[in-house]
Scaffold this active site. Structure first.
Site, PDB file in Angstrom:
ATOM      1  N   TRP A 152       0.422  -0.861   0.374  1.00 55.04           N
ATOM      2  CA  TRP A 152       0.179  -0.139  -0.115  1.00 55.04           C
ATOM      3  C   TRP A 152       1.108   0.802   0.055  1.00 55.04           C
ATOM      4  CZ3 TRP A 152      -4.310  -0.194  -1.775  1.00 55.04           C
ATOM      5  CH2 TRP A 152      -5.083  -1.763  -2.200  1.00 55.04           C
ATOM      6  N   ASP A 154      -2.003   6.714   6.390  1.00 58.47           N
ATOM      7  CA  ASP A 154      -3.146   5.974   5.515  1.00 58.47           C
ATOM      8  C   ASP A 154      -3.392   4.772   6.549  1.00 58.47           C
ATOM      9  OD1 ASP A 154      -4.962   4.112   4.762  1.00 58.47           O
ATOM     10  OD2 ASP A 154      -3.237   3.711   2.741  1.00 58.47           O
ATOM     11  N   LYS A 210     -12.414  -1.884   6.704  1.00 50.67           N
ATOM     12  CA  LYS A 210     -12.195  -2.384   7.777  1.00 50.67           C
ATOM     13  C   LYS A 210     -12.386  -2.359   9.343  1.00 50.67           C
ATOM     14  CE  LYS A 210      -9.253  -2.280   4.243  1.00 50.67           C
ATOM     15  NZ  LYS A 210      -8.467  -3.453   3.850  1.00 50.67           N
TER      16      LYS A 210
END
Lengths: 360, 360
Positions: free
Chosen positions: A102, A172, A196
């Site tokens: 990511w 993030d 999530k």
């Protein structure tokens, strides 16, 4: 079928109490005669839902008054562009920390808008650790420092917050937000896709310090300008109302559990049980440096990869699903976000022991 | 409270059968042991939902094989930038038709990326009509022609499709898509925010002819490049899964009703009853040219605006809600999208007659 324990990396489990409440209110929210999905976003019913959700998130995370909370669309993938487009400004350069898949996506997108300095990377260690802070090559003229506190695929997590001084820190937090207390004042921007720990996919929460709201790069779409949303209480256009509502129910659920201190204790205990099961066996292995193992995403391999398919199918028949590892890593991955009950982790641990006994 | 008739312009009513199905499946979708919200977007359960929804939409709209159907986030407001960023190309200029508030927003955003020629406008007529096609000043070198087939605020609708020859026609169909049959082959791009006729807010459907997928302007965010989504079946990142699922339920509901021919007949009848009630009274008025009155959004005023608040409160007590007109227009607005039952329009018409009898 009974409800399963779903170890998906996201979209992921939601608290059963939240789903039950959503079910009860589906056709008629609190006597309004409407589903939340049917409400005008500017009507008083939805405004009360939106306001309450933001207030609860502010309370949970102790968000200081000089931060805006935005409820957006587009996922973290949109933030990968919005952050540089809004923050690069005159500096034109930013520091990024590379800790895995990511981080790399964020870096690739930022490079399209300015100069990216890789301040630190754990690529040489196959992303099985996070770079020690004393080795970071920070640029005091950078517009910001970006990092990924939890890497969903690698299962690597920072258990400390980097001190970047006056350079704004951007995180993030998609796969770790709300998993434990966080000192928001250490950050310039925190962003997170909801799917999530917050709610359903299609909602993105951005927490931005107000002094960072400034003219973006030329050509930035109006919808990618943080000011568009900050100036309009996230209602410049129609927001993802149902996701916002569900996020509010999740925030209430966390508050009822005792807030982020309590949530963090539960998460640490859940992760501890699973890592203990892995470490206590020669049959299972996790490659991550114990100092930076994720509380949220636990990848593990079997000693004999030919048993992977059997593991997945036997687990499924026990109601333990979505355990297949990411294609780039292989093996298994158990994502154990906030909404995964401790009983789900206990059931997985018991199944792993039994599987080893039968096949090990 | 019983379910109300909600005349919101969007988010708007959803079919009760869809909400009931969503309620039934909330904690366990078809024996999967999970809510659709909890499913990995890459798992076989959600993939079957996504594939079925796209197939049903293709069938309903008879979408030719050389068009991609994208399930995106960001609303029509994001499309206002995505269209010019992806389509302006070497031409650098496009034709826009200005028929009201939403056209203007599209025009303002496009101007940030290239030259906009206003090919036609009904501003001089206070947007109470649409410009006759023979007066359009089309530029044969334009990259595309953009128009808004239905203006949600003005209540003005095109009941014909402009013939732009080889120049691709781009339509913001947010408030009219699925309201009747449409010949998709006449268009280069059709886009629509979901929250009127498709499903919940937070989902945007884009139907794009494949030959228009090309290199966008420099600096276009990856998430704003149509190719990102077209090349990845709308799963480059996590899509708004629950909205996609609900859209699929709405598509099934329309198919069960008989498809877009049947839907169009119902909508025309509903709108006809409401306009007849307005035109048959000196107490109510609608300013729009009868040839281009919207089937979806019906603004009307009372002869005495001092009665507006009474009208709204008495309507509400009859279960007729969200009738207040847009602040820029005043008066009332009844949005009667697909999911508004004909009984809801009948109830409004009856209430209007009774209100006039009491207060007129």
């Amino acid at each position: 079928m009974a409800r399963v324990y779903n170890f998906s990396a996201g979209p992921a489990m939601l608290p059963e109490a939240v789903l039950e409440r959503a079910r009860t209110e589906m056709l008629d929210w609190q006597g309004s005669g409407m589903s939340v999905m049917e409400m005008s976003h500017r009507g008083k019913e939805f405004m009360s839902i939106a306001t309450r959700a933001e207030a609860d998130l502010r309370e949970l995370m102790a968000i200081p008054a000089n931060y805006k909370v935005l409820f957006l669309q587009g996922g973290a993938s949109s933030q990968f562009a919005m952050v540089p487009m809004n923050l690069l400004g005159a500096a034109g350069r930013a520091d990024y920390v590379n800790t895995g898949a990511w981080s790399k996506k964020a870096i690739a997108e930022a490079r399209r808008y300015g100069t990216v300095n890789i301040a630190a990377s754990s690529e040489a260690e196959k992303f099985n650790t996070v770079p020690a802070f004393d080795a970071w090559q920070l640029d005091s003229g950078a517009a910001y420092v970006h990092y990924t506190p939890n890497e969903t695929i690698g299962g690597v997590e920072f258990h400390w917050v980097p001190d970047t001084g006056t350079v704004p820190l951007v995180a993030d937090m998609s796969s770790t937000i709300l998993s434990r207390p966080v000192d928001v004042s250490r950050y310039g921007i925190i962003y997170a896709g909801a799917q999530k720990n917050i709610g359903p996919a299609g909602l993105t929460v951005v927490i931005v310090r107000e002094d960072l709201l400034a003219e973006p790069l030329a050509g930035t779409p109006t919808m990618f300008d943080y000011r568009t949303h900050a100036d309009n209480e996230s209602m410049y256009n129609t927001p993802p109302t149902y996701g916002w509502y569900l996020a509010g129910l999740v925030f209430e659920w966390i508050k009822d559990l005792g807030g982020l201190e309590a949530m963090g204790a539960i998460n640490q205990r859940k992760a501890g049980k699973l890592y203990a099961a892995i470490d206590g066996s020669d049959f299972y292995a996790n490659p991550v440096d114990p100092a930076c193992r994720s509380w949220m995403n636990v990848p593990f391999t079997l000693a004999n990869p030919e048993l992977d398919a059997t593991f997945l199918s036997e687990a499924k028949s026990e109601g333990l699903v979505t355990l297949k590892g990411h294609r780039s890593v292989g093996g298994m991955r158990a994502s154990i976000y906030n909404a995964m009950p401790e009983e789900g982790v206990d059931a997985l641990v018991a199944f792993m022991a039994e599987f080893e006994r039968k096949h090990g």
